[in-house]
Design an enzyme around this catalytic site. Structure first.
Site, short mmCIF file in Angstrom:
data_model
loop_
_atom_site.label_atom_id
_atom_site.label_comp_id
_atom_site.label_asym_id
_atom_site.label_seq_id
_atom_site.Cartn_x
_atom_site.Cartn_y
_atom_site.Cartn_z
N SER A 8 0.85 -1.19 0.00
CA SER A 8 0.00 0.00 0.00
C SER A 8 0.89 1.25 0.00
O SER A 8 1.81 1.35 -0.80
CB SER A 8 -0.96 -0.04 1.20
OG SER A 8 -1.97 0.94 1.07
N GLU A 41 -0.55 -2.77 -8.31
CA GLU A 41 -1.87 -3.06 -7.76
C GLU A 41 -2.62 -1.76 -7.54
O GLU A 41 -2.03 -0.72 -7.27
CB GLU A 41 -1.76 -3.89 -6.48
CG GLU A 41 -1.05 -3.23 -5.33
CD GLU A 41 -2.01 -2.72 -4.26
OE1 GLU A 41 -3.23 -2.86 -4.43
OE2 GLU A 41 -1.51 -2.16 -3.27
N HIS A 51 -4.29 -5.29 -2.16
CA HIS A 51 -5.30 -5.12 -1.13
C HIS A 51 -6.37 -6.21 -1.12
O HIS A 51 -7.30 -6.14 -0.31
CB HIS A 51 -5.97 -3.75 -1.29
CG HIS A 51 -5.10 -2.61 -0.88
ND1 HIS A 51 -4.06 -2.14 -1.67
CD2 HIS A 51 -5.09 -1.84 0.24
CE1 HIS A 51 -3.48 -1.13 -1.06
NE2 HIS A 51 -4.08 -0.93 0.10
#
Length: 338
Positions: A110, A241, A308
């Site tokens: 993240s 991502e 995630h």
């Protein structure tokens, strides 16, 4: 050349929060995750910032950076393990002492991927994109997540192989905690644009595209310098991502990467599963992948174990990777080549 840290048995782990810290009501989760690490034989050291959270960050940027700098130069600490990601890690980059960073692992994803990519690009030190600390609080981990330890214990010159998961978690169910943390209910299936199988090879780089795109045009996103000084112009295999971007915002971000030269000498692009990817006027993430494949003339793999939508493979920025995808299954073999 790329420098690879090694996580020895019984090493010290530094828990700091360069992005978001942990609110008081969740401190027990952090302590439980730390207890699991101690049961594995590690010694944990906690920074001050990890216990606080206010206005979308654990502490002011200079305080977060000072704690990180201290621990990046602290010899006993072999792994820096943030509790999770956040929003504003980019604030600390200008305060990091990159000249005196010592080779030690940093593991996370993240918002943490901004720090990971910046360190690898500027210093040639490998960094690890994978699970966060909080998600290791369970009694055990699924086989995909649990590979983080073997990967970080791999020696320079050696190889480590990981496989796609059998199932993934569609959504979080906090009302039904499980010994494994994740509820892996959906069948994993890796996909390739325009084909059913592919074999990729290149130096790994990547992270959460929502945030690493902001490194473009800064001193911390100098991809050309990395290619010239650390990997001798070897092809790059990107893993990306998407946390929150719509299909059109994802497209804009990828076009920006292309125009900035980030896809020059690219071996392929792999995209993690995403709960975002919302269509806009019928324009889907699959359309984005198809367009990118046509423009770059490289294979595009998607719905891989990254990001995630857990679980996720541990990808090492800077490592040489061979990726095989066939009939929905993936094999990732990383070699810690200097």
């Amino acid at each position: 050349m790329i420098r690879y840290p090694v996580l020895e048995e019984g090493a010290a782990i530094g828990v700091t929060a360069p992005s978001s810290g942990v609110n008081k009501e969740l401190h027990d989760l952090l302590r439980l995750a730390g207890k699991r690490m101690e049961q594995m034989g590690f010694r944990l050291l906690y920074g001050q910032a990890v216990w606080t959270q206010m206005k979308a960050k654990s502490a002011p940027a200079q305080k977060r950076a000072a704690e990180l700098n201290e621990w990046m130069q602290n010899d006993p600490i072999r792994l820096i393990f943030p509790p999770w990601g956040g929003e504003l890690i980019i604030e600390i980059l200008e305060h990091i002492d990159f000249e005196n960073v010592k080779p030690k692992w940093i593991l996370g994803y993240s918002d943490i991927s901004v720090l990971l990519l910046a360190i690898t690009l500027k210093t040639g030190i490998a960094t690890a994109h994978g699970t966060n600390l909080i998600d290791l609080r369970g009694e055990y981990s699924d086989p995909t997540t649990a590979m983080w330890l073997q990967v970080l214990q791999t020696q320079a010159g050696e190889s480590i192989t990981q496989h796609s998961s059998s199932n993934y978690q569609k959504e979080w169910n906090y009302a039904n905690p499980s010994p494994c943390v994740f509820h892996l209910t959906e069948r994993t299936y890796w996909k390739v644009t325009g084909r059913t199988e592919v074999h990729l090879r290149g130096r790994l780089l990547g992270g959460c595209i929502d945030v690493i795109r902001h490194l473009i045009g800064t001193p911390f996103g100098n991809l050309r310098h990395f290619q010239n000084h650390f990997i001798n112009h070897e092809p790059i295999l990107w893993y990306l991502e998407n946390c929150e971007l719509s299909a059109t915002d994802l497209r804009r971000s990828l076009v920006q990467m292309k125009l900035a030269g980030w896809f020059d000498n690219c071996a392929g692009v792999m995209f993690g599963r995403s709960a975002a990817n919302q269509p806009v006027d019928g324009y889907t993430a699959e359309d984005v992948y198809d367009e990118l494949a046509n423009e770059l003339q490289v294979p595009i793999v998607y719905d891989i174990d990254c990001g995630h939508v857990p679980p996720q493979i541990t990808f090492i920025n800077g490592a040489c990777a061979e990726v095989e995808v066939k009939d929905g299954k993936g094999i990732v073999r990383q070699t810690f080549k200097p």
